[in-house]
Scaffold this motif. Structure first.
Motif, PDB file in Angstrom:
ATOM      1  N   GLU A  50     -19.294  -2.195  -9.942  1.00 39.06           N
ATOM      2  CA  GLU A  50     -17.552  -1.743  -9.908  1.00 39.06           C
ATOM      3  C   GLU A  50     -17.387  -2.543  -8.882  1.00 39.06           C
ATOM      4  N   LEU A  51     -17.055  -1.763  -7.472  1.00 42.45           N
ATOM      5  CA  LEU A  51     -16.297  -1.540  -6.357  1.00 42.45           C
ATOM      6  C   LEU A  51     -17.317  -2.623  -5.788  1.00 42.45           C
ATOM      7  N   ALA A  52     -18.146  -3.114  -6.099  1.00 47.37           N
ATOM      8  CA  ALA A  52     -19.039  -4.110  -4.514  1.00 47.37           C
ATOM      9  C   ALA A  52     -18.457  -5.095  -5.607  1.00 47.37           C
ATOM     10  N   SER A  53     -18.630  -5.427  -6.481  1.00 48.27           N
ATOM     11  CA  SER A  53     -17.285  -7.085  -7.223  1.00 48.27           C
ATOM     12  C   SER A  53     -16.765  -7.220  -6.874  1.00 48.27           C
TER      13      SER A  53
ATOM     14  N   LEU B 222       1.096  -1.266  -0.254  1.00 52.90           N
ATOM     15  CA  LEU B 222       0.057  -0.305   0.192  1.00 52.90           C
ATOM     16  C   LEU B 222       1.568   1.194   0.125  1.00 52.90           C
ATOM     17  N   VAL B 223       0.204   2.509  -1.170  1.00 54.07           N
ATOM     18  CA  VAL B 223       1.206   3.146  -1.130  1.00 54.07           C
ATOM     19  C   VAL B 223       0.141   4.679  -0.711  1.00 54.07           C
ATOM     20  N   VAL B 224       0.055   5.369   0.286  1.00 56.62           N
ATOM     21  CA  VAL B 224      -0.326   6.268   0.570  1.00 56.62           C
ATOM     22  C   VAL B 224       0.669   7.787   0.549  1.00 56.62           C
ATOM     23  N   GLU B 225       0.454   8.364  -0.837  1.00 55.99           N
ATOM     24  CA  GLU B 225       1.018   9.873  -0.697  1.00 55.99           C
ATOM     25  C   GLU B 225       0.931  11.011   0.101  1.00 55.99           C
ATOM     26  N   GLU B 226       2.044  11.821  -0.052  1.00 55.23           N
ATOM     27  CA  GLU B 226       1.634  12.801   0.857  1.00 55.23           C
ATOM     28  C   GLU B 226      -0.169  13.702   0.082  1.00 55.23           C
ATOM     29  N   GLY B 227      -0.301  14.156   1.019  1.00 59.41           N
ATOM     30  CA  GLY B 227      -2.154  15.147   1.122  1.00 59.41           C
ATOM     31  C   GLY B 227      -3.221  14.628   0.014  1.00 59.41           C
ATOM     32  N   GLN B 228      -3.420  13.231   0.470  1.00 64.15           N
ATOM     33  CA  GLN B 228      -3.794  11.545  -0.632  1.00 64.15           C
ATOM     34  C   GLN B 228      -5.136  11.248   0.922  1.00 64.15           C
ATOM     35  N   VAL B 229      -6.638  11.480   0.230  1.00 65.45           N
ATOM     36  CA  VAL B 229      -6.485  10.874   1.287  1.00 65.45           C
ATOM     37  C   VAL B 229      -6.973   9.696  -0.127  1.00 65.45           C
ATOM     38  N   HIS B 230      -6.828   8.042   0.804  1.00 67.62           N
ATOM     39  CA  HIS B 230      -6.446   6.804   0.254  1.00 67.62           C
ATOM     40  C   HIS B 230      -7.676   6.238   0.983  1.00 67.62           C
ATOM     41  N   ALA B 231      -8.659   5.366   0.100  1.00 70.44           N
ATOM     42  CA  ALA B 231      -9.778   4.920   0.995  1.00 70.44           C
ATOM     43  C   ALA B 231      -8.737   3.416   0.736  1.00 70.44           C
ATOM     44  N   LEU B 232      -9.042   2.974   2.123  1.00 68.04           N
ATOM     45  CA  LEU B 232      -9.326   0.879   2.011  1.00 68.04           C
ATOM     46  C   LEU B 232     -11.130   0.772   2.087  1.00 68.04           C
ATOM     47  N   LEU B 233     -11.310  -0.017   0.985  1.00 63.31           N
ATOM     48  CA  LEU B 233     -12.051  -0.621   1.135  1.00 63.31           C
ATOM     49  C   LEU B 233     -12.273  -2.150   1.032  1.00 63.31           C
ATOM     50  N   GLY B 234     -13.546  -2.543   2.104  1.00 61.52           N
ATOM     51  CA  GLY B 234     -13.392  -4.219   1.472  1.00 61.52           C
ATOM     52  C   GLY B 234     -14.439  -4.621   3.285  1.00 61.52           C
ATOM     53  N   GLU B 235     -15.057  -5.824   2.978  1.00 61.11           N
ATOM     54  CA  GLU B 235     -16.001  -5.836   3.858  1.00 61.11           C
ATOM     55  C   GLU B 235     -14.989  -6.030   5.174  1.00 61.11           C
ATOM     56  N   ASN B 236     -16.865  -6.081   6.369  1.00 57.45           N
ATOM     57  CA  ASN B 236     -16.393  -6.647   7.531  1.00 57.45           C
ATOM     58  C   ASN B 236     -15.323  -7.489   7.846  1.00 57.45           C
ATOM     59  N   GLY B 237     -14.258  -7.920   8.356  1.00 61.74           N
ATOM     60  CA  GLY B 237     -13.623  -8.907   8.199  1.00 61.74           C
ATOM     61  C   GLY B 237     -12.681  -9.235   6.962  1.00 61.74           C
TER      62      GLY B 237
ATOM     63  N   ILE C 259      -4.750  11.014   4.710  1.00 65.28           N
ATOM     64  CA  ILE C 259      -5.576   9.943   5.029  1.00 65.28           C
ATOM     65  C   ILE C 259      -6.125   8.784   4.895  1.00 65.28           C
ATOM     66  N   VAL C 260      -5.765   8.204   5.583  1.00 64.07           N
ATOM     67  CA  VAL C 260      -6.677   6.629   5.659  1.00 64.07           C
ATOM     68  C   VAL C 260      -7.529   6.036   5.837  1.00 64.07           C
ATOM     69  N   PHE C 261      -8.551   6.564   4.897  1.00 65.08           N
ATOM     70  CA  PHE C 261     -10.053   5.638   4.768  1.00 65.08           C
ATOM     71  C   PHE C 261     -10.523   4.413   4.905  1.00 65.08           C
ATOM     72  N   ILE C 262     -11.155   4.044   5.951  1.00 70.61           N
ATOM     73  CA  ILE C 262     -10.897   2.400   5.847  1.00 70.61           C
ATOM     74  C   ILE C 262     -12.577   2.210   6.351  1.00 70.61           C
ATOM     75  N   THR C 263     -13.349   1.620   5.330  1.00 69.18           N
ATOM     76  CA  THR C 263     -14.330   1.673   4.972  1.00 69.18           C
ATOM     77  C   THR C 263     -14.954   0.624   4.914  1.00 69.18           C
ATOM     78  N   HIS C 264     -16.381   0.304   4.467  1.00 66.24           N
ATOM     79  CA  HIS C 264     -17.060  -0.500   3.060  1.00 66.24           C
ATOM     80  C   HIS C 264     -18.667   0.093   2.996  1.00 66.24           C
ATOM     81  N   LYS C 265     -18.387   1.520   2.999  1.00 61.00           N
ATOM     82  CA  LYS C 265     -19.548   2.178   2.594  1.00 61.00           C
ATOM     83  C   LYS C 265     -19.304   2.529   1.144  1.00 61.00           C
ATOM     84  N   LEU C 266     -19.913   2.374   0.275  1.00 58.66           N
ATOM     85  CA  LEU C 266     -19.582   3.034  -1.019  1.00 58.66           C
ATOM     86  C   LEU C 266     -19.240   4.652  -1.513  1.00 58.66           C
ATOM     87  N   ARG C 267     -20.501   4.882  -1.240  1.00 61.65           N
ATOM     88  CA  ARG C 267     -20.976   6.131  -1.513  1.00 61.65           C
ATOM     89  C   ARG C 267     -19.846   6.890  -1.052  1.00 61.65           C
ATOM     90  N   GLU C 268     -19.247   6.876   0.772  1.00 60.58           N
ATOM     91  CA  GLU C 268     -18.107   7.674   1.009  1.00 60.58           C
ATOM     92  C   GLU C 268     -17.310   7.778   0.155  1.00 60.58           C
TER      93      GLU C 268
END
Length: 522
Positions: free
Chosen positions: A229-232, A23-38, A192-201
């Protein structure tokens, strides 16, 4: 600050939670980590923050490898984390919480609270947080408490901020405010590393999206990718995110709760004079931020909690005060919010879990004593096929199934008998997108069979998707019962305690911020 994770692997016994993750997070970047619980998202971030030690792999900050033996090392390297469950001391002030763990002192060894207050004011002013440093944390709304957590990290000069499922306990308006805060932090150079499972956000705020499934990186996507596409990517197959359901045709209102009050062990009313009803062939959703009495309401209906006053009736029969067993026998199906604690015996087989509330009745018992194993197995085979439970067979321990398949076992058991009322509390919590699709369809099918249905959910998307009517709870009270067509911003305001008519007025015209939501003293 640039952050890299290279080949991070973390196992817990035979379970590989993170499998060679890059995983690479650049300076001043919002990097979303998307995945189901678990999927392994939180485990990965706990490794980054020094709470876990990786089995292999390395963390690299500005091209230099680093080793974190604890959160203190991560903080000193410029990495802060806002956990899903806040790490605040409720009886401390905002300033006291911000300085906790990095206390400044003045002459004589006394705490220098004034420096902490000044730092809170400075950061609050810079990012528009509007925090009172002397406000007591337990008196603040959840969304404001989250701002305190963010200020805690920024006060330690965090250059990378990890937000772990930050919207799980927020109203829609608070979520929008958080997204705006993330944009401001990004503009100031914070990664920012944004951990979520919510596609809209994710689509609303991310610059880069990395999808994790079963501990592995499955790929990256642009925010312009569709939710489908994200859900798939999340589940590994095409899924339908929409629910095609016909309008309800409600019949007789056969379930009624009248002036119900439930008190906590300390005497506080956690369900406060609640009245509502549900008709046959109708889904009523109980909406609200977690902790506003929804859990206690559902448990009181089932008989798990005693009613201090009021009544609950089903088909004209008073069921207030009945034991859970008698409530179930009266025709109530119940899916608890925590399936692993209250819905399943994880060391029992799938077949055994499917008859937990019927094992002593024909056809599963002979003479009320001996189990009819053949009948139990035949029932399991039927339910496995009907509910698409992905298992190696009826004898597999239910604890080995995925969250979605465990939830299908609970649902199959509760819907395998004629019902007069069906209650599902957080029906898709910790469930993959593909299983959500199936569970929603099956709940609507039960409604279409003529059963009154109650859904308790903190997920507003789920509430709007399933409900025919929505009852919004706030601090133990139902502050309004509205149609499912009610705009999301109105529902969000109601979830924050604004009465229905006032919520409509605020949603349709600019309004000044409410002082009780800012943490400012009067």
């Amino acid at each position: 600050m640039k952050l890299e994770l290279r080949g991070i692997t973390k196992s817990f016994g035979p379970l590989v939670a993170n499998d060679h993750i890059d995983l690479v997070v650049e300076e001043g970047q919002v990097h979303a980590l998307l995945g189901e619980n678990g999927a392994g998202k939180s485990t990965l971030m706990n490794v980054l923050f020094g709470l876990y030690q990786a089995d292999s792999g390395e963390i690299v900050v500005d091209d230099a490898p680093v080793a974190f033996r604890g959160p203190g090392d991560a903080l000193r390297a410029g990495i802060g984390m806002v956990h899903q469950h806040f790490m605040l001391v409720p009886v401390f002030t905002v300033a006291e919480n911000v300085m906790l763990g990095s206390e400044d002192t003045k002459a004589g060894g006394f705490l220098d609270l004034e420096t902490a207050r000044r730092r809170v004011r400075e950061l609050s002013s810079r990012f528009g947080f509007d925090l009172d440093p002397d406000a007591v944390v337990e008196d603040l709304p959840v969304g404001v408490q989250q701002r305190v957590e963010i200020v805690k990290a920024l006060a330690r000069e965090a250059k990378v901020l990890i937000l772990d499922e930050p919207t799980a306990v927020l109203t829609p308006q608070e979520t929008d405010e958080l997204i705006e805060i993330m944009r401001q932090l990004k503009a100031a150079g914070t990664s920012i590393v944004f951990i979520t499972h919510k596609l809209r956000e994710v689509k609303a705020v991310a610059d880069v999206i990395t999808v994790i499934r079963r501990g592995k990186v499955m790929g990256s996507a642009e925010p312009t990718a569709s939710e489908g596409e994200l859900a798939s990517l999340m589940v590994g197959r095409a899924v339908s995110l929409g629910l095609d359901k016909a309008p309800a045709t409600p019949g007789e209102r056969t379930f009624t709760v009248s002036h119900l009050t439930v008190t906590s062990p300390t005497g506080q009313a956690v369900v406060d004079d609640v009245t509502f009803d549900v008709a046959q062939g109708e889904i009523v959703a109980i909406a609200g931020v977690q902790g506003n009495g929804q859990t206690e309401l559902s448990e009181a209906i089932l008989g798990l909690l005693p009613a201090a006053s009021g009544s609950i009736s089903l088909d004209g029969r008073e069921i207030t005060g009945l034991s859970p067993d008698k409530v179930l026998r009266a025709g109530v199906g119940f899916v608890p919010e925590d399936r692993k604690v209250d819905g399943l015996v994880l060391d029992f087989s799938v077949a055994e879990n499917l008859v937990l509330d019927l094992y002593d009745k024909p056809p599963y018992a002979k003479g009320g004593i001996a189990l009819d194993l053949a009948a139990i197995r035949a029932n399991a085979e039927k339910r496995i096929a009907e509910f698409d439970i992905r298992t190696q067979g009826p004898t597999e321990h239910v604890g080995r199934l995925s969250g979605g398949n465990q939830q299908k076992v609970v649902l199959a058991r509760e819907l395998s008998r004629p019902l007069k009322l069906f209650i599902a509390s957080q029906p898709t919590r910790g469930v993959d997108v593909g299983s959500i699709e199936f569970l929603h369809r099956r709940i609507v099918q039960e409604r279409d069979n003529g059963t009154p249905v109650i859904i308790v959910s903190t997920e507003l998307d789920e509430v709007v998707e399933l409900a025919d009517r929505i009852a919004v709870m706030y601090r133990g009270k139902i502050i309004g019962i509205v149609p499912s067509t009610t705009p999301r911003d109105v529902l969000g305001l109601m979830m924050a305690g604004v009465p229905h008519d006032e919520a409509i007025s605020q949603a349709t015209s600019p309004a000044s911020p409410r002082d009780d939501q800012t943490g400012k003293t009067q």
